[in-house]
Scaffold this motif. Structure first.
Motif, PDB file in Angstrom:
ATOM      1  N   THR A  65     -24.144  46.213  24.934  1.00 31.13           N
ATOM      2  CA  THR A  65     -23.089  46.654  24.032  1.00 31.13           C
ATOM      3  C   THR A  65     -22.560  45.440  23.299  1.00 31.13           C
ATOM      4  O   THR A  65     -22.204  44.439  23.925  1.00 31.13           O
ATOM      5  N   LEU A  66     -22.549  45.519  21.998  1.00 30.90           N
ATOM      6  CA  LEU A  66     -22.064  44.406  21.186  1.00 30.90           C
ATOM      7  C   LEU A  66     -20.618  44.658  20.808  1.00 30.90           C
ATOM      8  O   LEU A  66     -20.264  45.742  20.329  1.00 30.90           O
ATOM      9  N   ALA A  91     -51.508  47.012  26.195  1.00 28.36           N
ATOM     10  CA  ALA A  91     -50.722  46.220  27.134  1.00 28.36           C
ATOM     11  C   ALA A  91     -50.321  47.039  28.346  1.00 28.36           C
ATOM     12  O   ALA A  91     -50.300  48.270  28.297  1.00 28.36           O
ATOM     13  N   ASP A  92     -49.967  46.318  29.408  1.00 28.14           N
ATOM     14  CA  ASP A  92     -49.485  46.999  30.606  1.00 28.14           C
ATOM     15  C   ASP A  92     -47.981  47.261  30.550  1.00 28.14           C
ATOM     16  O   ASP A  92     -47.454  48.041  31.337  1.00 28.14           O
ATOM     17  N   VAL A  93     -47.284  46.634  29.585  1.00 30.31           N
ATOM     18  CA  VAL A  93     -45.881  46.943  29.328  1.00 30.31           C
ATOM     19  C   VAL A  93     -45.700  47.124  27.825  1.00 30.31           C
ATOM     20  O   VAL A  93     -46.164  46.300  27.036  1.00 30.31           O
ATOM     21  N   VAL A  94     -45.034  48.207  27.449  1.00 30.98           N
ATOM     22  CA  VAL A  94     -44.626  48.397  26.051  1.00 30.98           C
ATOM     23  C   VAL A  94     -43.106  48.429  26.040  1.00 30.98           C
ATOM     24  O   VAL A  94     -42.487  49.190  26.794  1.00 30.98           O
ATOM     25  N   ALA A  95     -42.524  47.579  25.196  1.00 33.77           N
ATOM     26  CA  ALA A  95     -41.070  47.506  25.051  1.00 33.77           C
ATOM     27  C   ALA A  95     -40.698  48.021  23.663  1.00 33.77           C
ATOM     28  O   ALA A  95     -41.011  47.390  22.657  1.00 33.77           O
ATOM     29  N   LEU A  96     -40.065  49.180  23.634  1.00 31.93           N
ATOM     30  CA  LEU A  96     -39.586  49.743  22.374  1.00 31.93           C
ATOM     31  C   LEU A  96     -38.231  49.134  22.060  1.00 31.93           C
ATOM     32  O   LEU A  96     -37.363  49.066  22.923  1.00 31.93           O
ATOM     33  N   LEU A  97     -38.052  48.705  20.821  1.00 33.12           N
ATOM     34  CA  LEU A  97     -36.786  48.132  20.389  1.00 33.12           C
ATOM     35  C   LEU A  97     -35.945  49.210  19.708  1.00 33.12           C
ATOM     36  O   LEU A  97     -36.467  50.093  19.023  1.00 33.12           O
ATOM     37  N   GLY A  98     -34.650  49.131  19.906  1.00 29.33           N
ATOM     38  CA  GLY A  98     -33.727  50.185  19.509  1.00 29.33           C
ATOM     39  C   GLY A  98     -33.700  50.545  18.045  1.00 29.33           C
ATOM     40  O   GLY A  98     -33.364  51.669  17.691  1.00 29.33           O
ATOM     41  N   GLY A  99     -34.058  49.619  17.164  1.00 28.87           N
ATOM     42  CA  GLY A  99     -34.051  49.923  15.737  1.00 28.87           C
ATOM     43  C   GLY A  99     -34.960  51.078  15.370  1.00 28.87           C
ATOM     44  O   GLY A  99     -34.732  51.763  14.368  1.00 28.87           O
ATOM     45  N   CYS A 113     -32.400  47.971  23.859  1.00 30.74           N
ATOM     46  CA  CYS A 113     -31.529  48.451  22.785  1.00 30.74           C
ATOM     47  C   CYS A 113     -30.101  47.981  22.970  1.00 30.74           C
ATOM     48  O   CYS A 113     -29.735  47.420  24.000  1.00 30.74           O
ATOM     49  N   TYR A 114     -29.316  48.265  21.955  1.00 32.09           N
ATOM     50  CA  TYR A 114     -27.883  48.005  21.967  1.00 32.09           C
ATOM     51  C   TYR A 114     -27.173  49.291  21.570  1.00 32.09           C
ATOM     52  O   TYR A 114     -27.725  50.136  20.872  1.00 32.09           O
ATOM     53  N   MET A 115     -25.964  49.412  22.043  1.00 32.65           N
ATOM     54  CA  MET A 115     -25.106  50.549  21.704  1.00 32.65           C
ATOM     55  C   MET A 115     -25.703  51.887  22.165  1.00 32.65           C
ATOM     56  O   MET A 115     -25.424  52.931  21.592  1.00 32.65           O
TER      57      MET A 115
END
Length: 153
Positions: A145-146, A83-91, A122-124
């Motif tokens: 931020t949650l 892909a032309d964009v990779v989105a890493l998730l915070g977990g 991500c969060y936090m």
């Protein structure tokens, strides 16, 4: 990295993501099962006109299409994760996942197209808390931020 803008609420979080990937053709989300997968589906919903893929953890063979359905987005058949964009998730960066930034870099070397964009969702502030922002060459990190409370009768 410098703070570019601020937002509040999940809607603005999703809109910030949509704006950041407006020129993308294909987005590959990488995250942990259970915690990250629902967020990938949520973020993919706001860009449902684009091709989206989800990779579970560091398993490239798990790459599946994210497809629209009557109930929102869901995982479909196996797919090519490039892909032309990779989105890493915070977990991924949480200590419990036992995933190392260096392991993710190996995947990025295979999946992210030349001149592609690496994002963190991500969060936090987990990517900075874990030091991943110093190891991986993020183009952008969207952090929320949650906060919350419980009401009782």
């Amino acid at each position: 990295m410098r703070k570019d803008s601020e937002f509040t609420g999940i809607t603005e979080n999703l809109l910030a993501f949509r704006e950041e990937v407006k020129d993308a053709k294909k987005i590959t989300f990488i995250g942990m099962p259970g915690v990250c997968s629902p967020f990938a589906l949520l973020f993919a919903f706001v860009v449902k006109e684009k091709e989206s893929i989800f990779i579970t953890g560091t398993d490239l063979t798990s790459a599946k299409k994210i497809i629209p359905s009557d109930q929102g987005m869901q995982f479909g058949e196996l797919a090519d994760p490039h892909a032309d964009v990779v989105a890493l998730l915070g977990g991924l960066a949480m200590p419990k996942s036992k995933v190392k930034a260096e392991d993710i870099q190996k995947i990025l070397d295979v999946v992210l197209e030349d001149n592609g964009k690496l994002m963190g969702l991500c969060y936090m502030d987990i990517f900075r808390e874990s030091g991943w922002h110093e190891i991986l060459d993020f183009d952008c990190i969207i952090n929320g931020t949650l906060t919350g409370f419980i009401l009782r009768k």
